[in-house]
Design a protein around this motif. Structure first.
Motif, short mmCIF file in Angstrom:
data_model
loop_
_atom_site.label_atom_id
_atom_site.label_comp_id
_atom_site.label_asym_id
_atom_site.label_seq_id
_atom_site.Cartn_x
_atom_site.Cartn_y
_atom_site.Cartn_z
N TRP A 1 0.86 -1.16 0.02
CA TRP A 1 -0.11 -0.08 -0.06
C TRP A 1 0.82 1.22 0.11
O TRP A 1 0.51 2.18 -0.73
CB TRP A 1 -0.93 -0.14 1.26
CG TRP A 1 -1.69 1.32 1.62
CD1 TRP A 1 -2.67 1.66 1.01
CD2 TRP A 1 -1.28 2.10 2.61
NE1 TRP A 1 -3.12 2.90 1.33
CE2 TRP A 1 -2.32 3.28 2.45
CE3 TRP A 1 -0.32 2.07 3.55
CZ2 TRP A 1 -2.22 4.43 3.32
CZ3 TRP A 1 -0.69 3.38 4.37
CH2 TRP A 1 -1.40 4.29 4.40
N LEU A 2 1.99 1.42 0.90
CA LEU A 2 2.89 2.27 0.99
C LEU A 2 3.49 2.90 -0.47
O LEU A 2 3.68 3.89 -0.78
CB LEU A 2 3.79 2.04 2.05
CG LEU A 2 3.50 2.43 3.35
CD1 LEU A 2 4.45 1.97 4.31
CD2 LEU A 2 3.06 3.88 3.48
N ILE A 3 4.04 1.86 -1.26
CA ILE A 3 4.62 1.90 -2.42
C ILE A 3 3.65 2.15 -3.75
O ILE A 3 3.97 2.19 -4.68
CB ILE A 3 5.35 1.09 -2.84
CG1 ILE A 3 4.79 -0.42 -3.00
CG2 ILE A 3 6.50 1.05 -1.77
CD1 ILE A 3 5.83 -1.44 -3.24
N ASN A 4 2.28 2.13 -3.30
CA ASN A 4 1.16 2.53 -4.13
C ASN A 4 1.07 1.55 -5.27
O ASN A 4 0.83 2.00 -6.60
CB ASN A 4 1.28 4.06 -4.77
CG ASN A 4 0.05 4.45 -5.24
OD1 ASN A 4 -1.31 3.87 -4.82
ND2 ASN A 4 0.09 5.27 -6.30
N LYS A 5 1.15 0.38 -5.09
CA LYS A 5 1.18 -0.80 -6.05
C LYS A 5 -0.20 -1.32 -6.07
O LYS A 5 -0.73 -2.00 -5.14
CB LYS A 5 2.04 -2.04 -6.04
CG LYS A 5 3.51 -1.66 -5.93
CD LYS A 5 3.86 -1.03 -7.56
CE LYS A 5 5.45 -0.78 -7.68
NZ LYS A 5 5.56 -0.41 -8.91
N VAL A 6 -1.34 -0.82 -7.10
CA VAL A 6 -2.54 -1.23 -7.13
C VAL A 6 -2.95 -2.42 -7.97
O VAL A 6 -2.77 -2.20 -9.34
CB VAL A 6 -3.35 0.12 -7.45
CG1 VAL A 6 -4.94 -0.28 -7.42
CG2 VAL A 6 -3.04 1.22 -6.52
N PRO A 7 -3.46 -3.42 -7.62
CA PRO A 7 -3.78 -4.66 -8.59
C PRO A 7 -5.29 -4.14 -8.92
O PRO A 7 -6.03 -3.96 -8.54
CB PRO A 7 -3.75 -5.69 -7.49
CG PRO A 7 -4.11 -5.30 -6.26
CD PRO A 7 -3.72 -3.91 -6.21
N ILE B 1 3.79 8.22 -1.05
CA ILE B 1 4.19 7.89 0.19
C ILE B 1 3.85 8.80 1.37
O ILE B 1 3.45 8.41 2.45
CB ILE B 1 5.55 7.21 0.38
CG1 ILE B 1 5.86 6.23 1.51
CG2 ILE B 1 6.75 8.27 0.31
CD1 ILE B 1 7.02 5.52 1.83
N TRP B 2 4.33 10.17 1.43
CA TRP B 2 3.92 11.03 2.18
C TRP B 2 2.41 11.24 2.46
O TRP B 2 1.88 11.59 3.47
CB TRP B 2 4.61 12.40 1.69
CG TRP B 2 4.51 13.41 2.65
CD1 TRP B 2 3.92 14.73 2.78
CD2 TRP B 2 5.70 13.51 3.62
NE1 TRP B 2 4.34 15.44 3.81
CE2 TRP B 2 5.42 14.86 4.51
CE3 TRP B 2 6.60 12.72 4.04
CZ2 TRP B 2 5.99 15.16 5.51
CZ3 TRP B 2 7.33 13.14 5.20
CH2 TRP B 2 6.93 14.41 5.88
N ARG C 1 -2.52 9.90 5.72
CA ARG C 1 -3.72 9.04 5.87
C ARG C 1 -3.64 8.47 7.12
O ARG C 1 -4.37 8.32 7.92
CB ARG C 1 -3.92 8.20 4.83
CG ARG C 1 -4.30 8.91 3.46
CD ARG C 1 -5.01 7.71 2.52
NE ARG C 1 -5.78 8.18 1.36
CZ ARG C 1 -5.30 8.39 0.19
NH1 ARG C 1 -3.95 8.02 -0.03
NH2 ARG C 1 -6.00 9.05 -0.79
N LEU C 2 -2.41 7.67 7.36
CA LEU C 2 -2.31 6.80 8.55
C LEU C 2 -2.42 7.90 9.88
O LEU C 2 -3.10 7.36 10.82
CB LEU C 2 -0.93 6.16 8.42
CG LEU C 2 -1.04 4.87 7.78
CD1 LEU C 2 0.41 4.42 7.85
CD2 LEU C 2 -1.94 3.69 8.64
N VAL C 3 -1.60 8.84 9.96
CA VAL C 3 -1.55 9.64 11.06
C VAL C 3 -2.76 10.42 11.29
O VAL C 3 -3.38 10.65 12.19
CB VAL C 3 -0.32 10.85 10.95
CG1 VAL C 3 -0.44 11.80 11.99
CG2 VAL C 3 1.14 9.94 10.67
N GLY C 4 -3.55 10.71 10.18
CA GLY C 4 -4.77 11.50 10.04
C GLY C 4 -5.84 10.26 10.76
O GLY C 4 -6.71 10.68 11.21
N VAL C 5 -5.94 9.10 10.33
CA VAL C 5 -6.82 8.20 11.05
C VAL C 5 -6.77 8.21 12.66
O VAL C 5 -7.72 8.23 13.27
CB VAL C 5 -6.59 6.84 10.48
CG1 VAL C 5 -7.32 5.70 11.22
CG2 VAL C 5 -6.95 6.79 9.06
#
Length: 367
Positions: A190-196, A259-260, A265-269
């Motif tokens: 998810w962090l490297i944004n590899k979307v299948p 990644i930023w 998003r993580l910190v925002g959650v």
């Protein structure tokens, strides 16, 4: 496993649902009418004013909406003594998939009609979904989102949620077999944004998995939130820093990176969860009152676009709307009026056509 849904959990989930959906409405305001600034661009001296700054900060804050809603979905899905995947999938078919298809069909037919009728007069071009090159794929994409987002673009979330629900048995097995290592591996992807394919994003899958992990480990939400609250000052402070760096991301390539945004998003959650949890602990009346409208969350989600665009068109014609004060009032009032209009429409529909409302609201009864 016993149910983890305590009164505190239920209150928190209701608060998350309605505030995050309203957050999405603000998020989808995008450009304030007559401002010229699109909040996914970096702020610079040409567009820097208070209204655009607040729009940018609100827009990036609302990036936490899909993650938090996905966590809640994963948490609730697995929060039961015996998870019957087939039964749950059929239930979600009636509460999520079918109502969503009904809404995307309604908006597709509405948009097509408005574009065809308005074309000779130069009206409703913003609703055009490449109707000039109309094929069966246009319908499939406009309603289901096969190769691109549906016409009512907010339903990309439902598209990815349905795919995630189909994978729920596999998610369950992977958590059971590999525990936190599976979550960390998925987080890395998810962090490297590899979307299948055929997902539009990994946000729903990853955060649903986080919610599933918490639920399957029988971790109480209030325990997690209490731990996070001990670190609230550095967490919230870091989130504020991330918001400003993202709003001015041209200052450094890192701030513009995917990644930023993922870290934001993580910190925002965590930040939003801490704030809502704290407000609920203090029993502030306004959040408790707002949470009463949680049953309308799906209806607001389904109807806020394209409704919000009609308000934007109206506001563009208001005298002095382009002034500094007018821009601030626009930023606040359009999402609020959109939300109120959606709720009012839901109440009217529930009053006169209760069966239809129940279906279109995913089986959730009104107040």
């Amino acid at each position: 496993m016993v149910s983890l849904i305590t009164k505190e959990n239920s209150q928190f989930i209701s608060a998350v649902r309605i505030t995050m959906i309203i957050g999405l409405v603000f998020h989808h305001l995008f450009t304030i009418p007559n401002s010229g600034f699109f909040p996914r661009n970096s702020l610079d001296e040409n567009f820097f004013n208070l209204a655009n700054l607040l729009n940018s900060l609100i827009h990036w804050t609302a990036m936490t909406a899909v993650p938090l809603l996905s966590i809640i979905s994963g948490y609730l899905y697995f929060n039961r003594p015996n998870v019957q995947h087939k039964t749950l999938l059929l239930k979600r078919l009636h509460s999520v998939f079918l109502p969503s298809v009904a809404w995307t069909t309604i908006w597709f037919v509405f948009a097509y009609t408005m574009v065809i009728v308005g074309r000779p007069y130069g009206l409703f071009g913003w609703l055009d979904y490449n109707f000039a090159n109309f094929t069966w794929l246009t319908i499939l994409n406009g309603v289901f989102g096969i190769t691109e987002q549906p016409l009512a673009f907010q339903f990309w979330f439902i598209h990815d949620l349905v795919l995630t629900l189909i994978l729920a048995p596999l998610i369950s097995w992977l958590i059971q077999r590999f525990d936190k290592w599976y979550v960390l591996a998925l987080m890395s992807i998810w962090l490297i944004n590899k979307v299948p394919m055929p997902f539009f994003s990994l946000n729903v899958l990853f955060f649903f998995t986080l919610g599933a992990f918490v639920s399957k480990r029988s971790i109480k939400l209030e325990v997690l939130l209490s731990i996070a609250k001990r670190w609230q000052v550095p967490i919230i402070g870091f989130f504020i820093v991330m918001l400003f760096t993202r709003s001015f991301f041209n200052l450094h390539p890192l701030f513009a990176s995917e990644i930023w945004l993922s870290i934001l998003r993580l910190v925002g959650v965590v930040t939003v969860s801490i704030i809502l949890f704290t407000i609920l602990q203090r029993q502030h009346w306004w959040l408790l009152k707002l949470s009463e409208y949680s049953p309308y969350a799906f209806f607001i989600f389904a109807t806020h676009y394209p409704v919000i665009e009609f308000f934007k068109i109206l506001y563009m014609r208001i005298p002095l709307q382009g002034t500094a004060t007018g821009q601030l009032l626009t930023l606040l009032s359009i999402p609020i009026l959109t939300t109120m209009s959606c709720i009012l429409s839901a109440k009217v529909l529930a009053r006169f056509f209760p069966g239809l409302f129940l279906f279109l609201n995913g089986g959730r009864a009104s107040q």
